[in-house]
Every structure is written in structure tokens, then in C-alpha cells.
Design a protein around this motif. Structure first.
Motif, mmCIF file in Angstrom:
data_model
loop_
_atom_site.group_PDB
_atom_site.id
_atom_site.type_symbol
_atom_site.label_atom_id
_atom_site.label_comp_id
_atom_site.label_asym_id
_atom_site.label_seq_id
_atom_site.Cartn_x
_atom_site.Cartn_y
_atom_site.Cartn_z
ATOM 1 N N PHE B 7 60.551 40.033 30.372
ATOM 2 C CA PHE B 7 61.909 40.538 30.568
ATOM 3 C C PHE B 7 62.788 40.461 29.264
ATOM 4 N N GLU B 10 62.268 43.552 27.716
ATOM 5 C CA GLU B 10 62.984 44.618 28.351
ATOM 6 C C GLU B 10 64.309 44.634 28.217
ATOM 7 N N GLU B 253 74.945 42.920 23.456
ATOM 8 C CA GLU B 253 75.884 43.029 24.892
ATOM 9 C C GLU B 253 74.972 42.739 26.060
ATOM 10 N N LYS B 254 73.644 43.271 25.907
ATOM 11 C CA LYS B 254 72.618 42.946 27.110
ATOM 12 C C LYS B 254 72.206 41.585 27.043
ATOM 13 N N GLU B 257 75.068 39.518 28.473
ATOM 14 C CA GLU B 257 75.421 39.802 29.797
ATOM 15 C C GLU B 257 74.244 38.965 30.465
ATOM 16 N N VAL B 258 72.848 39.200 30.378
ATOM 17 C CA VAL B 258 71.810 38.585 31.083
ATOM 18 C C VAL B 258 71.782 37.051 30.985
ATOM 19 N N TYR B 259 71.879 36.545 29.818
ATOM 20 C CA TYR B 259 71.512 34.925 29.552
ATOM 21 C C TYR B 259 72.770 34.270 29.534
ATOM 22 N N GLY B 265 80.687 33.337 34.199
ATOM 23 C CA GLY B 265 81.198 34.340 35.131
ATOM 24 C C GLY B 265 80.701 35.664 35.463
ATOM 25 N N GLY B 266 79.924 36.137 34.519
ATOM 26 C CA GLY B 266 79.585 37.449 34.427
ATOM 27 C C GLY B 266 80.447 38.346 33.932
ATOM 28 N N GLY B 267 79.945 39.863 34.056
ATOM 29 C CA GLY B 267 80.777 40.964 33.486
ATOM 30 C C GLY B 267 81.520 40.752 32.242
ATOM 31 N N GLU B 269 80.081 42.027 29.380
ATOM 32 C CA GLU B 269 79.544 42.889 28.588
ATOM 33 C C GLU B 269 80.588 43.792 27.980
#
Lengths: 452, 297
Positions: B7, B10, B253-254, B257-259, B265-267, B269
Motif C-alpha cells: 500500500f 502504491e 501530498e499523497k 493525505e493518506v497517513y 481531519g483529512g482534506g 492535500e
């Protein structure tokens, strides 16, 4: 000037005055805050095109509503709030305004105080503040057919039908991919609540505006392995979601779009990646409905159609515009029955919207059977219990794949009232007593007096 | 490979491939800035115009090669027109004036695109399958690989051009010192025209790839938002910097965002790349590969 000539001139002048007076007295005006250029022009041209097509049909076929001609003019907003407010200020002094229909959450929010002070209805069909459903607190705002909470409930009910019942949702995982904006975030609490109520797991994932890059969100979804993904998108976010889903191996048939992710403009750019994608709607698309056929014959074949591209007749946004036209016109017609067949004030039209009850028989009579189900607006319920259906994209067109589904309004109402009560408290408003108003009928009398 | 490691790989691979797409847009900025010191805000509008012209010609029945050639010609004309009609008359004006002029040009191009081709959204199919393939449990996008290869080819061609052609060498001379280049007999106006044409061609390549990814619609011009942190990080005047910074921004940024996203809170990126770029700016204001300006006082 000879006496005869003077008399003729005076008579002509008097006749012109009378005609002028009659013309303005027999017109109902719709100011349109449209957006035909800019990034959201594709949706704007479809919606406002459909709305205008229906008003044109009513004028040409029926001579207006009971003889009252419908008029309109447009102000370009480019979907920008400042421009929308500027158009409002520019057009609000025109006589005989029936209602405002901005089709923009931002512009609608900015107008609430203004239209309440000016006593003119604000129609936010399928969108707007959820708590504006409570007409006791928001007397002039009408989120007709669907608010964000009932949309959420409708989607959950639909997923339940796919699984074989609400109880079968237990243990399932639903990922909600939402637009990183107040609009996108509005349904976070209701998804959490419905998940608790029905025993499914919900994972809510934000996509930053504008949503043109979603690799990390879809990789997260791939790791979660949800049963369904609900797409609460807007604009470019929608096709990118579908394409990235394909790239990460998630099937489109397990993605369900919300009401702003349900148009041709959302799927066409995604190409084959959108095949099988399902989305909620309050109005079916297609041209097979009698009212759309009448628009084709009576409006487009006479060269009066509003859409530049006739292929867009019957598209999701065009049919939404037509439906919006039906609801506005019927509200005016209902209000006329009470206040008289003349130009109405905004407050009188508000009364018409609060009595907008179109059952299946009336919908069929309007030539809209199958286009939409029904509506039942009251003083307290400005949404009107709109039903929803679901359409699937086959790569070329949408096809209906569900019955008309009822959101769980009873479960939603206490949440809506809690929010509207808090709003009223914050603003120092006293909620209306709808029962008393209906009983006494003073609203009508007051509005009638103002109209005179 | 364990699922967690697969993962992670990826996420990193997806980020790197996205980063190449950001770099594609950033290169258009670099070309103009390098030779004329102008931050061309109209680059996003040029990307949109190129893609919209191409897809509209395809929809009107032109075969792919003819549509590509016609769009190339249109972009050459657009590049030349901007240089002749807007920027040449403003030579020697302060940078902010030139920047504002390109801002105006961006709106004019967007308006002209709507007038010419309408407001509808379009699908753009370049004939490259976008289904992923599996490499040891890691899904890799065919389309993104193709885009990366095309970007690599374009960078290679630009490098050869700058190193081994007279015009390319003249570009570099102008970038190094415009006054010295003028004294040496180089015709600055001709070089500026050439670089705007090159920028139009880069916009076409970026427009086709981004258009195939997002669909051709007006928000395509917003891809510049992805290029800005790349420029800050890589330096405004380095093509190599744009590529390396694109890869860094894409992967960072990926990963963030993922980790990191789930904990805050997310978002994230959308802005985390800017945070990284700003932090880097404090350490090295000229960017990774940007030229540090030294002035004799």
C-alpha cells in the motif's frame, strides 16, 4: 390643435395608459440569477434553459397563468456570490416579482436575510440549508423536493433496497467522498446518525476543492474495501472520482452519486469509467414525458427554445429547470385562486408555495407523470416530501433503476427542528404558529391587503 | 510484499506519477519566466484553450493528426499574439505590471474559449487504456505511465534544444543576462516570440494529458494551482527543478493525505504542498534548482 384631434390624442393617451397599466398589472416577473459563462456554465445553461422553456410554453400555450403573462430577465452571476447579490440588488425593485431561483447554495445563503426583509420567496430546489425546511423559522425559503438530509436518507434507503432491506445494511461499510466545502460537509452528522441507527460503518473522506486530484482518497478507499461509495461531489470532482475509481479498481456500479453528481456533465468527461454509475435524482431525464414533448413541439419547433443545442433537451439539468418551472407556475396558480387572477406580491406567492400540493393525478395532468412523483408543501414543511429515484449511466444515457423512494422524513424532522430552533434563538426570531395561521387565515388576508 | 508495504509503495508510485502531471504544467511557467522574468498566470488558460480546441475539432470530425496539427498551429498563433500584443508593448515595465497583464490575458483566453467553443464539458479519449495493472500487488495506472513517459520525452527534447541548438543557447544567454545577450547581438524580441510559442506547445501537451484525465471543462485552468508549489520548490527558472519538485510534491501530498490526514481531519492535500513549499522557501528562497540572484552594489 383641432378639438377632434385633441380628443383623439387624449383618448389614445388614455387607452395607452390603460393598456400600460393593464400590462404591468397582468405580468408576473421572474428575476433570474443565471450563469451562462464560467466554470459552471454547463449546469446553468441547462437549468435556466429548462426553466425559461417552461415559462415560454405557459405563455404561448395558455397565454400565461390565467391570463397573467410570465416575464423574466437574466443577470449573469458566473456562480459567484458577489455577482449574485449584485443582480439581486439590481432587479429587486422590478414590479411583480414572483420568486428568486438562484440555483446556487452560496448565493442563496447570501440572500436569506434580504428576501425575508423584502418578503419574496427564495426557491432552492434540491439544495440550500437543510433547516430552511422548517417554514416556521424560514417563512420565505423553500428547499423544494429535497434537502441534504433527506437526500442522505434517500440514498441509504436505496442502498437498503439493493441489499434486501434496511436490516441488511448492518455490518456493511459505506465510504462517503465529499467535496471540501460547507456544501460537502453538511451531511457529515446525518451520515453518522444513520450509520448508528442502521448499524453500518461509515467512513467520510474529504476531497479538497476543486477535486481535480483524488489518488490518495481512492487509495484510502481501496484499503477500506467499502461495500459502497457515496459521491457527494460538485463540478470536476465527479468525473475525476469516477476515473480514479477505475484506476484503483473500484467498480462504478458500487458508486452512488448525490443530487449534484447526477448530470450528464458529471459522467461524460469520465468516458467509459462512468458506465454503471448510479445517482439519485428528483426528476427523471429523457424526452418521453408529455410536458417535454410539448416543449419540443410548442417551443423549439417555433424557434423559441432557450437551449442552443437541442440535443440537451431532456438532460438532467434541463428537466430540473422544467420541473422548477412547473413548481413556480403552480405556486402562482394556487395563490391566484386565493388572491385573484392578477399580478401577485411576493408574499402572496409565498402563500402559494406553502399550499403547493401536487398529487400524482395533478402531476399527470401537468404532463409530468414519470418526470417527478409529487410534492406536498405546507407552512411548516417547505421541502414538500419529494420522492427520489435512482438512475444508472450506460455510457450514453441515464435509465431509471429504482422505484420512487421515500426518505425517512419522520426521523429527520426532529434534527431539522433542533437546528432551526437554534437558528431562531441565535437570531432572536419567534417561530410562526402555522396551525393558528391556517385556522385564522390571517396570512392570506394580510398578504391580500398588501397586494391591494 | 506485505499488504501494508504494498500500500505504501502504491501511494508513493501514485504520488510520483501525479507529480509528473504537475511538473508538466510547471514547465510552461518556467519557460516564460526563465527568458523574460514574467510569471505567466495565463498558463492555465492556455492549457484549457489548447485542450478545448483539440477536442472541439475532433468532435467536428477532424482526424486525430489533423486536429493535433491544427491545434498546434492555433497555439503558435495564441503564443505569438500574447507576446506581440500584450507583453512586447510592456517591456521594461515592473514585474507586477507584467504579471497583472498575464492575469488579464488569462480571463480573455477563457472568455474567448467559451465564445469559440461553447460551455459544454467534453470527454477526451487519447486511446490509452486507463485500467490499472498489477505489479506484485501494487496497482499502476497505464495512463499515468504514458503521461510520465511523454513528460520525460518532452523534458529530454527541451534539454537537447537548450543545449545544442542556436535558439536554445540564445534562450539560455537571455535567461542568464538579457542585457549582455542584447549586447552580443541576440534579438530579444525574436527569442521572446519563440519562447511563447514553446510555452503554447507545452500547454497543448499538458492540456491533452490533463484533459484526458479530468475531462475538458473550464476547471481545467485550475491545474495551475497544482503547479504553483512545484514552482516554489523547484525554482521558477529550472526545468529540472520543476520535474524534481513535481515528484516531491506529488509523493509528499499523497503520503500526507493518506497517513497524516486521518489525524488532522483529512482534506489536507490541497494545502500541505504549499506548507512544504513555504517552509522550503524560508530555507532556500530560490528553490531547489533556481538561480540565486546576486547583484553588485
Amino acid at each position: 390643435m383641432p378639438r377632434k384631434a385633441l380628443a383623439r390624442a387624449l383618448l389614445t393617451g388614455a387607452a395607452l395608459l390603460a393598456l400600460g397599466g393593464a400590462a404591468s398589472a397582468d405580468e408576473q416577473y421572474f428575476p433570474l440569477q443565471s450563469y451562462r459563462v464560467g466554470p459552471y456554465a454547463a449546469g446553468g445553461t441547462g437549468f435556466f434553459g429548462g426553466f425559461i422553456d417552461y415559462l415560454t410554453l405557459i405563455n404561448s400555450r395558455d397565454g400565461g397563468v390565467n391570463g397573467v403573462k410570465l416575464t423574466w430577465s437574466e443577470g449573469e452571476t458566473q456562480y459567484e456570490v458577489e455577482r449574485g447579490v449584485e443582480v439581486y440588488e439590481r432587479l429587486k425593485s422590478r414590479p411583480g416579482i414572483a420568486a428568486w431561483n438562484p440555483l446556487s447554495v452560496g448565493i442563496a445563503y447570501a440572500m436569506i436575510d434580504r428576501i425575508t426583509a423584502d418578503k419574496v420567496p427564495l426557491i432552492t430546489i434540491n439544495h440550500g440549508r437543510t433547516d430552511s425546511t422548517d417554514g416556521r423559522v424560514f417563512p420565505f425559503v423553500f428547499p423544494l423536493l429535497l434537502n441534504p438530509y433527506s437526500e442522505t436518507s434517500g440514498i441509504v434507503e436505496y442502498l437498503a433496497t439493493r441489499e434486501g432491506g434496511l436490516d441488511k445494511l448492518k455490518g456493511k461499510t459505506i465510504a462517503v467522498l465529499y467535496h471540501g466545502s460547507p456544501y460537502g460537509k453538511e451531511t457529515i452528522p446525518i451520515y453518522e446518525q444513520l450509520a448508528k441507527q442502521h448499524g453500518f460503518k461509515v467512513e467520510q473522506i474529504e476531497v479538497p476543492h476543486p477535486g481535480n486530484e483524488q489518488q490518495s482518497q481512492w487509495l484510502t478507499i481501496r484499503r477500506l474495501r467499502p461495500d459502497y461509495v457515496v459521491l457527494r461531489g460538485w463540478g470536476v470532482m465527479n468525473p475525476v472520482a469516477l476515473k480514479t475509481a477505475q484506476k484503483t479498481g473500484f467498480p462504478a456500479s458500487r458508486i452512488v452519486g448525490n443530487v449534484w453528481s447526477n448530470s450528464e456533465e458529471d459522467v461524460i468527461p469520465a468516458g467509459d469509467a462512468a458506465k454503471g454509475y448510479v445517482a439519485i435524482t428528483t426528476q427523471a431525464s429523457g424526452t418521453q414525458y408529455p410536458v417535454i414533448q410539448e416543449i419540443v413541439r410548442g417551443v423549439y419547433e417555433t424557434g423559441a427554445g432557450n437551449l442552443a443545442d437541442k440535443k440537451r433537451i431532456g438532460s438532467v439539468y434541463h428537466n430540473l429547470g422544467v420541473l422548477n418551472g412547473i413548481l413556480n407556475v403552480e405556486a402562482v396558480r394556487i395563490a391566484q385562486e386565493k388572491f385573484g387572477r392578477r399580478t401577485l406580491t411576493g408574499d402572496e406567492v409565498r402563500w402559494g408555495f406553502e399550499h403547493l400540493r401536487l398529487d400524482e393525478a395533478r402531476v399527470a395532468k401537468l404532463g409530468a407523470k414519470g418526470l417527478f412523483h409529487s410534492i406536498n408543501v405546507t407552512c411548516a414543511n417547505h421541502e414538500g416530501e419529494g420522492r427520489v429515484t435512482f438512475q444508472q449511466w450506460d455510457g450514453a444515457k441515464w435509465s431509471v433503476v429504482s422505484d420512487w423512494i421515500k426518505p425517512d422524513w419522520a426521523a429527520l424532522r426532529p434534527i431539522i427542528e433542533a437546528s432551526s430552533t437554534a437558528y431562531a434563538k441565535e437570531r432572536g426570531l419567534t417561530p410562526r404558529d402555522c396551525e393558528a395561521e391556517e385556522r385564522v387565515g390571517d396570512t392570506g388576508k394580510r398578504a391580500s391587503a398588501e397586494g391591494k | 510484499m506485505s499488504p501494508d508495504l504494498a500500500f505504501l509503495v502504491e501511494v508513493v508510485v501514485g504520488g510520483l506519477l501525479s507529480g509528473v502531471m504537475y511538473a508538466l504544467v510547471a514547465i510552461g511557467f518556467v519557460l516564460i519566466y526563465k527568458t523574460s522574468g514574467v510569471l505567466n498566470f495565463a498558463q492555465g488558460a492556455m492549457v484549457l484553450f489548447a485542450a478545448l480546441t483539440f477536442v472541439s475539432l475532433i468532435e467536428r470530425g477532424l482526424p486525430f493528426p489533423a486536429a493535433l496539427a491544427a491545434t498546434l498551429a492555433v497555439m503558435v498563433v495564441v503564443g505569438l499574439t500574447i507576446e506581440r500584443a500584450v507583453l512586447r508593448p510592456l517591456v521594461n515595465q515592473p514585474p507586477i505590471t507584467l504579471f497583472m497583464a498575464t492575469l488579464g490575458v488569462a480571463y480573455v483566453i477563457e472568455g474567448a474559449a467559451q465564445l469559440a467553443w461553447g460551455t459544454q464539458v467534453h470527454a477526451l479519449d487519447l486511446g490509452i487504456d486507463d485500467t490499472p495493472f498489477d505489479v506484485a500487488g501494487v496497482l499502476v495506472s497505464r495512463f499515468d505511465l504514458f503521461a510520465a513517459a511523454l513528460a520525460g520525452l518532452m523534458v529530454a527534447l527541451l534539454t537537447l534544444f537548450f543545449r545544442f541548438t542556436r535558439t536554445g543557447l540564445a534562450f539560455r544567454a537571455v535567461a542568464e543576462d538579457p542585457l549582455a545577450a542584447l549586447n552580443a547581438g541576440l534579438r530579444l524580441p525574436r527569442i521572446w516570440s519563440a519562447v511563447w510559442i514553446a510555452s503554447g506547445i507545452v500547454a497543448l501537451v499538458a492540456g491533452l494529458l490533463w484533459g484526458a484525465r479530468l475531462g475538458v471543462q473550464f476547471s481545467l485552468s485550475l491545474v495551475v494551482l497544482k503547479a504553483l508549489p512545484v514552482l516554489v520548490l523547484g525554482g521558477f527558472d529550472s526545468i529540472a527543478g520543476a520535474i524534481v519538485a513535481g515528484l516531491i510534491v506529488g509523493a509528499a501530498e499523497k503520503l500526507a493525505e493518506v497517513y497524516l490526514g486521518p489525524f488532522i481531519g483529512g482534506g489536507i492535500e490541497g494545502w500541505i504542498a504549499y506548507v512544504a513549499a513555504l517552509a522550503f522557501l524560508l530555507i532556500k528562497p530560490s528553490g531547489l534548482f533556481g538561480q540565486r540572484s546576486v547583484e553588485r552594489v
